[in-house]
Scaffold this motif. Structure first.
Motif, PDB file in Angstrom:
ATOM      1  N   ASP A 131      -2.516  -6.230   7.376  1.00 39.72           N
ATOM      2  CA  ASP A 131      -1.262  -6.693   7.882  1.00 39.72           C
ATOM      3  C   ASP A 131      -0.148  -6.019   7.147  1.00 39.72           C
ATOM      4  N   VAL A 132      -0.365  -5.758   5.799  1.00 41.23           N
ATOM      5  CA  VAL A 132       0.874  -5.121   5.063  1.00 41.23           C
ATOM      6  C   VAL A 132       0.422  -3.790   4.636  1.00 41.23           C
ATOM      7  N   ILE A 133       1.404  -2.978   5.006  1.00 46.22           N
ATOM      8  CA  ILE A 133       1.314  -1.465   4.643  1.00 46.22           C
ATOM      9  C   ILE A 133       2.186  -1.147   3.588  1.00 46.22           C
ATOM     10  N   THR A 134       2.250  -0.930   2.277  1.00 46.92           N
ATOM     11  CA  THR A 134       3.140  -0.914   1.503  1.00 46.92           C
ATOM     12  C   THR A 134       4.219   0.524   1.866  1.00 46.92           C
ATOM     13  N   ASP A 135       3.675   1.448   2.024  1.00 46.92           N
ATOM     14  CA  ASP A 135       4.464   2.857   2.141  1.00 46.92           C
ATOM     15  C   ASP A 135       3.606   3.562   3.453  1.00 46.92           C
ATOM     16  N   ARG A 136       4.462   4.175   4.131  1.00 50.32           N
ATOM     17  CA  ARG A 136       3.894   5.451   4.984  1.00 50.32           C
ATOM     18  C   ARG A 136       4.423   6.710   4.858  1.00 50.32           C
ATOM     19  N   VAL A 137       3.273   7.617   5.070  1.00 52.91           N
ATOM     20  CA  VAL A 137       3.796   9.169   4.843  1.00 52.91           C
ATOM     21  C   VAL A 137       3.222   9.838   5.627  1.00 52.91           C
ATOM     22  N   THR A 138       3.918  11.137   6.216  1.00 47.62           N
ATOM     23  CA  THR A 138       3.475  11.940   7.084  1.00 47.62           C
ATOM     24  C   THR A 138       3.394  13.201   6.549  1.00 47.62           C
ATOM     25  N   VAL A 139       2.407  13.835   6.553  1.00 41.28           N
ATOM     26  CA  VAL A 139       1.965  15.274   5.985  1.00 41.28           C
ATOM     27  C   VAL A 139       1.456  16.164   7.082  1.00 41.28           C
ATOM     28  N   THR A 140       1.321  17.365   6.620  1.00 36.48           N
ATOM     29  CA  THR A 140       0.666  18.533   7.422  1.00 36.48           C
ATOM     30  C   THR A 140      -0.615  19.137   6.790  1.00 36.48           C
ATOM     31  N   GLU A 141      -1.459  19.481   7.947  1.00 32.15           N
ATOM     32  CA  GLU A 141      -2.788  20.069   7.638  1.00 32.15           C
ATOM     33  C   GLU A 141      -2.521  20.970   6.448  1.00 32.15           C
ATOM     34  N   GLY A 142      -3.601  20.976   5.299  1.00 34.94           N
ATOM     35  CA  GLY A 142      -3.460  21.844   4.212  1.00 34.94           C
ATOM     36  C   GLY A 142      -2.693  21.543   3.275  1.00 34.94           C
ATOM     37  N   ASP A 143      -1.746  20.606   3.344  1.00 39.24           N
ATOM     38  CA  ASP A 143      -1.042  20.122   2.171  1.00 39.24           C
ATOM     39  C   ASP A 143      -1.813  19.406   1.039  1.00 39.24           C
ATOM     40  N   SER A 144      -1.320  19.068  -0.091  1.00 39.30           N
ATOM     41  CA  SER A 144      -2.095  18.384  -1.073  1.00 39.30           C
ATOM     42  C   SER A 144      -1.075  17.051  -1.305  1.00 39.30           C
ATOM     43  N   VAL A 145      -1.803  16.127  -1.375  1.00 39.62           N
ATOM     44  CA  VAL A 145      -0.993  14.508  -1.546  1.00 39.62           C
ATOM     45  C   VAL A 145      -1.622  14.081  -2.718  1.00 39.62           C
ATOM     46  N   THR A 146      -0.533  13.428  -3.359  1.00 41.37           N
ATOM     47  CA  THR A 146      -0.823  12.644  -4.585  1.00 41.37           C
ATOM     48  C   THR A 146      -0.205  11.185  -4.607  1.00 41.37           C
ATOM     49  N   ILE A 147      -0.874  10.304  -4.745  1.00 39.97           N
ATOM     50  CA  ILE A 147      -0.431   8.880  -4.670  1.00 39.97           C
ATOM     51  C   ILE A 147      -0.430   8.212  -5.880  1.00 39.97           C
ATOM     52  N   TYR A 148       0.577   7.941  -6.319  1.00 39.70           N
ATOM     53  CA  TYR A 148       0.553   7.487  -7.796  1.00 39.70           C
ATOM     54  C   TYR A 148       0.294   5.753  -7.788  1.00 39.70           C
ATOM     55  N   THR A 149      -0.295   5.471  -8.943  1.00 37.15           N
ATOM     56  CA  THR A 149      -0.459   4.022  -9.441  1.00 37.15           C
ATOM     57  C   THR A 149       0.976   3.546  -9.915  1.00 37.15           C
ATOM     58  N   ASN A 150       1.786   4.349 -10.494  1.00 42.11           N
ATOM     59  CA  ASN A 150       2.714   3.934 -11.286  1.00 42.11           C
ATOM     60  C   ASN A 150       2.639   3.016 -12.488  1.00 42.11           C
ATOM     61  N   VAL A 151       1.324   3.466 -13.047  1.00 39.91           N
ATOM     62  CA  VAL A 151       0.990   2.275 -14.186  1.00 39.91           C
ATOM     63  C   VAL A 151       0.115   3.387 -15.158  1.00 39.91           C
ATOM     64  N   THR A 152       0.054   2.860 -16.495  1.00 36.08           N
ATOM     65  CA  THR A 152      -0.663   3.619 -17.550  1.00 36.08           C
ATOM     66  C   THR A 152      -1.924   2.598 -17.690  1.00 36.08           C
ATOM     67  N   THR A 153      -3.193   3.057 -17.581  1.00 33.33           N
ATOM     68  CA  THR A 153      -4.314   2.165 -17.377  1.00 33.33           C
ATOM     69  C   THR A 153      -4.390   1.747 -19.163  1.00 33.33           C
ATOM     70  N   THR A 154      -5.104   0.451 -19.036  1.00 33.36           N
ATOM     71  CA  THR A 154      -5.423   0.053 -20.433  1.00 33.36           C
ATOM     72  C   THR A 154      -6.968  -0.042 -20.513  1.00 33.36           C
ATOM     73  N   GLN A 155      -7.418  -0.374 -21.778  1.00 26.14           N
ATOM     74  CA  GLN A 155      -8.821  -0.310 -21.731  1.00 26.14           C
ATOM     75  C   GLN A 155      -9.505  -1.629 -20.828  1.00 26.14           C
ATOM     76  N   GLN A 156      -8.753  -2.445 -20.501  1.00 31.27           N
ATOM     77  CA  GLN A 156      -9.536  -3.427 -19.707  1.00 31.27           C
ATOM     78  C   GLN A 156      -9.345  -3.318 -18.385  1.00 31.27           C
ATOM     79  N   GLU A 157      -8.644  -2.310 -17.958  1.00 29.00           N
ATOM     80  CA  GLU A 157      -8.000  -2.026 -16.332  1.00 29.00           C
ATOM     81  C   GLU A 157      -9.312  -1.459 -15.780  1.00 29.00           C
ATOM     82  N   GLU A 158      -9.312  -1.759 -14.480  1.00 28.34           N
ATOM     83  CA  GLU A 158     -10.234  -1.012 -13.601  1.00 28.34           C
ATOM     84  C   GLU A 158      -9.405  -0.766 -12.277  1.00 28.34           C
TER      85      GLU A 158
END
Length: 403
Positions: A131-158
């Motif tokens: 139901d819910v899509i946070t963001d949409r992005v369109t790219v072209t074949e051959g590109d490199s795509v990075t999707i960011y978590t916008n967090v810094t992981t802690t010892q307890q996180e997964e």
């Protein structure tokens, strides 16, 4: 995509036991380690919520798991495995009902026993309709795509990544577990070493993306008290060849036009034979920052800040080569970055003449060929006529003598 997360942790009593927290995903296998090497005099026993589920001794006949140890413990149904060298216990295809307290008891003959208690937490994902899509992005074949978590992981996180509901990447805050693609799931070899996880944030990079990578990428971040999620819809477009071939005559100017509009969220870098020669960042630009570049181009490079186009004036034969433009775009409030590459193969022709002079020479050569052809035809006709006269003359003289 909506998910429900369940965590079950049972409190442990007993001050003398070593306590260890273990967190796993439903469907995984988990091994609880004894950290010892078993001897003939050792007896290793495992209990689940106070009920014995496994035992191993020096006597193989007394080794048992699940219902073999206790008729009331058939809950694991052949999903338990004991390591005969260490007594470590592996639970396969774990389910949410397996959450709880696993107690290890090591009894050494003639000595006291030692205990360990493992609190096992199972993360359960229940999938519903997307139901819910946070963001949409369109790219072209051959590109490199990075999707960011916008967090810094802690010892307890997964942190977990899914592609169309199939797990493709996992990383824990303490880096005890990291996997991508087939390492996470034997059925996900589709990316073939094109996935990269950033250790500090868990951000996911897909390199050399293709149209088959179009779909939903789901991010799940589990902590001890909460779960957060994002869903990114990625569309990959098939585009024509990104390599263009350009030529110019020596001394002329040439423009490499990438066909884009530059903005403050885009970084553009031009390379000549893999050496950086220009860079545009926002409204700032750098041209030939190193000595070798300055020597080669000698103030002959210009940049169009609106389009990112590169202009070379007064071209030389040494300017021939491969020019690459790397474009890094930060979009969706910096949640996604796209790196694309455009290549121009440039050749400088050293003709020594201007275009008009070359055209004049071409016309002159054509006229020369026409004149020569006319001369040859005229010569051949004269030669043929002379031969005819020579052939006819003796016949006339013979007739005269006869008279």
């Amino acid at each position: 995509m909506n998910y429900f997360w369940m965590t079950v942790i049972l409190l442990v009593t007993g001050a003398s036991a070593v306590k260890i927290d273990v967190s796993v995903m439903e469907g995984d296998s988990v091994t609880l380690h004894t950290d010892v090497t078993k001897t003939q005099d050792n007896k290793v026993q495992w209990y689940y919520n106070g009920v014995r589920i496994a035992r191993i001794t020096g006597d193989p006949s007394k080794t048992c798991t699940d219902v073999q140890c206790n008729e009331d413990t058939e809950r694991f149904r052949d999903r338990l495995h004991l390591d005969h060298q260490t007594g470590s216990l592996t639970i396969m295809n774990i389910t949410n009902t397996d959450s709880g307290e696993y107690k290890l008891q090591i009894i050494i003959t003639g000595s006291s026993s030692s205990d360990k208690i493992f609190n096992v937490t199972i993360h359960v994902l229940f999938c519903f309709s997307p139901d819910v899509i946070t963001d949409r992005v369109t790219v072209t074949e051959g590109d490199s795509v990075t999707i960011y978590t916008n967090v810094t992981t802690t010892q307890q996180e997964e942190i977990l990544w899914y592609f169309n509901d199939i797990r493709i990447a996992v990383i824990t805050g303490d880096l005890s577990r990291i996997c991508t693609d087939v390492q996470c799931n034997e059925d996900t070899e589709r990316f073939r070493d094109r996935l990269n996880l950033e250790n500090q944030t868990g951000s996911l990079t897909i390199t050399d993306i293709n149209t088959a990578d179009t779909g939903l990428y789901q991010l799940k971040i589990f902590s001890s008290s909460s779960i957060s999620e994002k869903t990114f819809s990625v569309t990959v477009l098939d585009v024509p060849d990104k390599v263009k071939t350009i030529s110019a005559k020596k001394g002329e100017s040439v423009t490499f036009d990438p066909g884009v509009t530059q903005n403050t969220n885009v970084v553009m870098m031009w390379y000549f034979n893999d050496s950086l020669i220009t860079e545009i960042t926002g409204d700032q630009s750098k041209i030939c920052s190193d000595v070798q570049c300055k020597e080669r181009f000698r103030d002959r490079l210009k940049l169009d800040h609106q389009t990112g186009s590169l202009i070379i004036t007064n071209t030389r034969t040494t300017d021939s080569g491969e020019y690459k433009l790397q474009i890094i775009s930060h979009i969706l409030q910096s949640s996604v970055s796209v790196t694309s590459l455009k290549t121009f193969i440039f050749t400088v022709i050293d003709s020594g003449q201007s275009s008009a002079a070359v055209a004049g020479i071409c016309v002159g050569v054509v006229l020369l060929f026409v004149t020569a052809a006319v001369g040859v035809i005229y010569y051949r006709k004269r030669l043929q006529a002379g031969q005819n006269n020579i052939t006819a003359q003796p016949s006339y003289q013979g007739s005269a003598r006869g008279n």
